[in-house]
Design an enzyme around this catalytic site. Sequence first.
Site, PDB file in Angstrom:
ATOM      1  N   THR A 124       0.852  -1.175   0.000  1.00 45.36           N
ATOM      2  CA  THR A 124       0.000   0.000   0.000  1.00 45.36           C
ATOM      3  C   THR A 124       0.898   1.238   0.000  1.00 45.36           C
ATOM      4  O   THR A 124       1.579   1.505   0.976  1.00 45.36           O
ATOM      5  CB  THR A 124      -0.872   0.037   1.277  1.00 45.36           C
ATOM      6  OG1 THR A 124      -1.514  -1.228   1.412  1.00 45.36           O
ATOM      7  CG2 THR A 124      -1.900   1.142   1.201  1.00 45.36           C
ATOM      8  N   LYS A 172      -7.355   0.161  -2.375  1.00 48.96           N
ATOM      9  CA  LYS A 172      -6.720  -0.414  -1.191  1.00 48.96           C
ATOM     10  C   LYS A 172      -6.747   0.585  -0.021  1.00 48.96           C
ATOM     11  O   LYS A 172      -7.047   0.224   1.124  1.00 48.96           O
ATOM     12  CB  LYS A 172      -5.276  -0.787  -1.528  1.00 48.96           C
ATOM     13  CG  LYS A 172      -4.406  -1.149  -0.349  1.00 48.96           C
ATOM     14  CD  LYS A 172      -4.854  -2.427   0.360  1.00 48.96           C
ATOM     15  CE  LYS A 172      -3.885  -2.740   1.491  1.00 48.96           C
ATOM     16  NZ  LYS A 172      -4.395  -3.737   2.422  1.00 48.96           N
TER      17      LYS A 172
END
Lengths: 293, 293, 293, 293
Positions: free
Chosen positions: C93, C169
């Site tokens: 991420t 995400k």
Amino acid sequence: MKIGFIGLGKMGLGIAGHLLAGGHELHVWNRSAPPARELGERGARVARTPVELADAEFIMTMLANDEAVRAVLLDQGLLEAARPGCIHINLATVSIALTRELAQLHAQRRIGYVAAPVFGRPDVAAAGKLNVVAAAERQTLERARAALEAVGQKVWLVGEQPEKASAVKIAGNFMIAAAIETMGEAVALTRSHGVGADEFLQVMTNTLFAAPVYKGYGSMISEQRYEPAGFPAPLALKDIRLALAAADERNVPLPFASVLRDGLLEIIATGGAHKDWSALAALAARRGGLDGH
Amino acid sequence: MKIGFIGLGKMGLGIAGHLLAGGHELHVWNRSAPPARELGERGARVARTPVELADAEFIMTMLANDEAVRAVLLDQGLLEAARPGCIHINLATVSIALTRELAQLHAQRRIGYVAAPVFGRPDVAAAGKLNVVAAAERQTLERARAALEAVGQKVWLVGEQPEKASAVKIAGNFMIAAAIETMGEAVALTRSHGVGADEFLQVMTNTLFAAPVYKGYGSMISEQRYEPAGFPAPLALKDIRLALAAADERNVPLPFASVLRDGLLEIIATGGAHKDWSALAALAARRGGLDGH
Amino acid sequence: MKIGFIGLGKMGLGIAGHLLAGGHELHVWNRSAPPARELGERGARVARTPVELADAEFIMTMLANDEAVRAVLLDQGLLEAARPGCIHINLATVSIALTRELAQLHAQRRIGYVAAPVFGRPDVAAAGKLNVVAAAERQTLERARAALEAVGQKVWLVGEQPEKASAVKIAGNFMIAAAIETMGEAVALTRSHGVGADEFLQVMTNTLFAAPVYKGYGSMISEQRYEPAGFPAPLALKDIRLALAAADERNVPLPFASVLRDGLLEIIATGGAHKDWSALAALAARRGGLDGH
Amino acid sequence: MKIGFIGLGKMGLGIAGHLLAGGHELHVWNRSAPPARELGERGARVARTPVELADAEFIMTMLANDEAVRAVLLDQGLLEAARPGCIHINLATVSIALTRELAQLHAQRRIGYVAAPVFGRPDVAAAGKLNVVAAAERQTLERARAALEAVGQKVWLVGEQPEKASAVKIAGNFMIAAAIETMGEAVALTRSHGVGADEFLQVMTNTLFAAPVYKGYGSMISEQRYEPAGFPAPLALKDIRLALAAADERNVPLPFASVLRDGLLEIIATGGAHKDWSALAALAARRGGLDGH
């Protein structure tokens, strides 16, 4: 005293004009030409590049944000060209991270760095009535004292680390934004019960809240006068972001600042980027369905 | 002028003492005896029940909350006993819903009702320097004028519906709480970067925020002096609840008020119910890990 | 399929182990040696520098944050060394801004870039049960398909711009944090009225909220089991910052995310940096005075 | 089993119909006649006043709010008329304060009181698939068991004090509202980066958030289908107020609930009182300038 002055937006123009009127030798540069020309007509010498100001005793900058400071000082080479012993007085509100970085870069090149952000609007600047919050290493500060006093009506010294002045200025701007939001919510509440904004704010700003911030923004709110902007929402958002970033670095939560950030984002997202930050009060009213929807 | 005065807490005692000193004939009643006795020694007549005050020209009440007002006026029968033509001046901060209900009940019995909440602490009350915010039907207000002026230094008239005065007072108290929270967050931010609370607040409260609220609470915050409480957190919570309820009734969101509510709840839940509402600043510091945890 | 794998934290180790078990040729590098050695014993080839992986068909990275990605790809020269035609699959991420920058840098060097962040904890990764959210230019994605499917149980394609996968995400992690805070507040409320956390959460997580996130974090909250951290508060704060930054870029206010940010800051500031992000529930209880103070 | 059933709104109608279909002897009363007539045609006996139901073994009520419960039970005399030994099962979401008061009043009259709020929408009620959360004194609960099981698919017992069931239901509704707001903010974030609401929510509601609440409200958000309202914003606001009041009573701050309250107030204040509470997601989008302004 020979002063190089960079950044002739509304605030910079006010300050530079006041310095000129005080009889200082002023060399000016600005990204766009007209404001520099205007000062030229009032007696300033107009430089073609920032680097031409490199031999001044004092270099004052009043630039819009971190990026603009980096562009002039680093990319355009002013810092590299400046003569050792000169002092850079940064009058603008920049981030604490940049302040710390600049302090170090200046020290490496033996150039003094004074963080000296100011409180006041352009007309206050032009009248020489600004409050200057300054922090710098002691000797630098002593040498810069007269220059700082030439800028405003009072200089508040807050320590030797330049970032302290940045912290004070950033926290101060947060306080102004919070005062605006507070009035906005209070006025929405009283209006919803039939008390006019002016009626309510007259009581408050002539008693417990008889302070410049409340009187000034209070009258803008009473008159719903959010344009033209004295300080537009995007600049206010920049400052609230600086406050959140400064607090974040030290793990300090600021719930009011988060509310302000969300409000300013909404103003900008819904077509109000040209409005004054006091439009936070308009948003409070709109949320309560007070001015149509 | 014969005045019946009910409710001799700190605020009530200050006001009643000032009225006595002004030469007014004062008949007093209080739930607990000692404050009444104290005033008795200074020349007031002490009543044994609220109803004994029913024949006064003016009945002033300074009771802690909605419940206390109901108890004295309705349960103990003062309203029923009061002689038509007299005027009830309610100096306390009560809910807008109760204000509306009382206005109606008084009108039915031909008794004047003036909502006249005051701004100021007990010492200000004793010195006769309170700001009085008043609203009532026009004729009632004219007749009550002298009595209101005897209470404080200035009377602010905000309309004919009593609830307007309640709205102004409730919104004003919200503004004070918001100013405290604002200073608390700003000080947490600057302290986390090495600037002392006093150093920072001196700059702010002598410039843009040079107002009584900021100076007064600012010095309490600088000195971390939250006890003994001038205005304890639970009373502040009561007032923030009044603000939220007043806004709720009109579908007006108040995000700052919600933050204040949460903060005051936390103070009370974590052992601080005896502290002044300015302890909101202590909470801001604690959340940022500034004073141990 | 020859895969270069960089970043063997808990998540990276889980994924790499699963790939190895699937029979893929794995070349690994990690900043610290032990995890790489561990995989070496299970059949991976251990590289001494990231650049040694430059000739792999696929380079997968699972690095902690933007800075780590920059360090390996740019400072240590992996991107420069990679052979044209290879594909970089970024499983971590990272910020939307970095995603956009990397997409451009890879394109310039004719290297494919797939943003492919994953949902799931280390044990899920090791079992090959991750959900992979992927975005990349169409042809790249087709070529990377088998590699992506080797990573987890399902690949969700969300578009051609890699930043779209980052956005999904980041928003997903925000949703998990919000679910934790929601349970924390709800449990504080019910506990304060005598209903045990487990009793309450059993009802909710077996009916309307019968989802993995609620069941998993719900049991941690019931048992007040916040250590050892599966996902520590500082990493969660990093992700909430990414959400706020991504929204900020588009002027989108996220009031819940601001509350989460403040809560995580407070946890870290008050000694909880080692705790799992589900400690947001402990904070909710503490604020309400439920677990001593 | 003879059941008196009062309150035939959408939910009440669904439950009563299911009881009828189950073969129970149902006597119904409703403020407005049509729904009662409808059930009469399906076999229920229609009463002309609530008091006519006073001799039933079980009295079930599904009334809109605290005021409606007071009106029927106290003002219209049902409680006074009910025969000792009968059991009142309150299926609605009412305040904790009222629950406590009713428990006491019923006990004084030797009538059993079961707080039995339900989770589920009208169609779920009609299908007998509700989740029933029940709390009552042990013996009462045993006697009421079969009646409760006749209402829904599962009965969750949460203690002997009826207010515990109210607390669970109130906290549960808060959780649903928080899930809606969470999806709303997450979707605003991803949409602002070009990912469609459906595309994003498909990923989330089929993986970590594969729960009825997320699937159901997720599809409403994807389709921006906020009318006709399944559960209108004003009812949701009522429930969030119940949550805040319940927490307030115990000094528990609920920051998420405050955000929800402000959002619902804004929806109602700006013309959306007829919309479903999932319109919180529309508000999140509007604040970010995503759907025009």
